[in-house]
Design an enzyme around this catalytic site. Sequence first.
Site, PDB file in Angstrom:
ATOM      1  N   THR A 212       0.853  -1.192   0.000  1.00 25.27           N
ATOM      2  CA  THR A 212       0.000   0.000   0.000  1.00 25.27           C
ATOM      3  C   THR A 212       0.887   1.240   0.000  1.00 25.27           C
ATOM      4  O   THR A 212       2.075   1.182  -0.332  1.00 25.27           O
ATOM      5  CB  THR A 212      -0.954  -0.011   1.208  1.00 25.27           C
ATOM      6  N   ASN A 213       0.327   2.393   0.355  1.00 23.83           N
ATOM      7  CA  ASN A 213       1.089   3.639   0.434  1.00 23.83           C
ATOM      8  C   ASN A 213       0.613   4.448   1.644  1.00 23.83           C
ATOM      9  O   ASN A 213      -0.257   3.998   2.389  1.00 23.83           O
ATOM     10  CB  ASN A 213       0.948   4.443  -0.865  1.00 23.83           C
ATOM     11  N   ARG A 214       1.169   5.644   1.819  1.00 25.16           N
ATOM     12  CA  ARG A 214       0.949   6.407   3.048  1.00 25.16           C
ATOM     13  C   ARG A 214      -0.252   7.351   3.006  1.00 25.16           C
ATOM     14  O   ARG A 214      -0.439   8.148   3.920  1.00 25.16           O
ATOM     15  CB  ARG A 214       2.201   7.213   3.389  1.00 25.16           C
TER      16      ARG A 214
END
Length: 401
Positions: A212-214
């Site tokens: 995923t990402n932030r």
Amino acid sequence: MLAGKRILIVIGGGIAAYKVLEVIRRLKERGAEVRVILTRAGREFVTPMTVGGLSGEKVFSDLFDPTEEQDIGHIVLSRDTDLILVAPATANLIARMANGIADELATASLLAAAAPIIACPAMNQRMWAHPATQRNAAQLAADGVRFIGPAEGRMAERGEAGVGRLSEPMDIVAGVEAFFAAATQPKPLAGRHVLVTSGPTIEPIDPVRFITNRSSGKQGHAVAAAAARAGARVTLVSGPVSIPDPKGVDVVRVETAQEMHAAVFAALPADVAVMAAAVSDWRPAEVAREKIKKAAGDPPPLAFVENPDILATLGHDGRRPQVVVGFAAETANVEANAARKLAAKGADYIVANDVSLQGGVFGGDRNSVRVLSAAGIDVWPTLAKDEVAERLIALIAERLG
């Protein structure tokens, strides 16, 4: 602007309660009709006689008043008004409001309220910064409660300063005037359907791991909320986030990029699409059915395949919305990369920002963006994400004509 407006003030139990007396006087000067509910704690700081003398009305306090509650007084008080102002909104009062606790006349009236509510927080800076208070304030904001303050400055406690002071009386009055001014303004997106994506997507590797990402979803959710305030019907397609849903918005929850792609096209037709989600560019080619166990030697290989490009597909689709906005989170060559994205994706605008900046755009409350279009590049100052959202919606409304 305030002439004839009926304002109910709930005075909480804080040292700043004395400032609310000046708020009452200034609202009355402007023609407002002011009634007041004193909380039990509020009576420890200001008296019913003083408050009644300034408001010119009976002051209410007792939930079990035999004369008032014959007519369900707490219901009448909260319904027969144009605005409810909670000042000072202490940490305790905010917590009770957020959790629907109706243990006295003030909180029962707030729970029964049909009128809009503005809260003016006032407490020690450590109490305001505490995660519990921030969580409660976020819940109230998601429920539609507006806020004025808190302000920054010296505290009642000796030698302490920070964010938590009650806003000055004239700032509160100005906030009330701004609320009524906004309520009379036209809704530029009334009758329009706005589609917004927000948050990250997650791509599973096995039953317990994913990529995923932030992204926190704060900017996309702010855009959805601003579009709703502008009168639009809003569909928000959101990846996994930990922030509350915006009020008045239809939310579709997804996890993967493929699920988001399907939800976006299922929501069409739309007049506007704002693709603010941070969509994973790739996903694992295969998802293991069982947890991949660690073994001696090299780690297992992980092959990827490209995810559907939601923005590009939408920008070139026959059902393309009239206005399409994309986002570009970059760590280098922000304008050049965003310009290439504008040309390739079929978007009308690209909102670009540098997510490598110190202070943290991901998860933070402020953003510094450049808005690219065929007309050129518009560099906006660093703003709260809510303000970025308001400016973007105003730009979209202007383009729609």
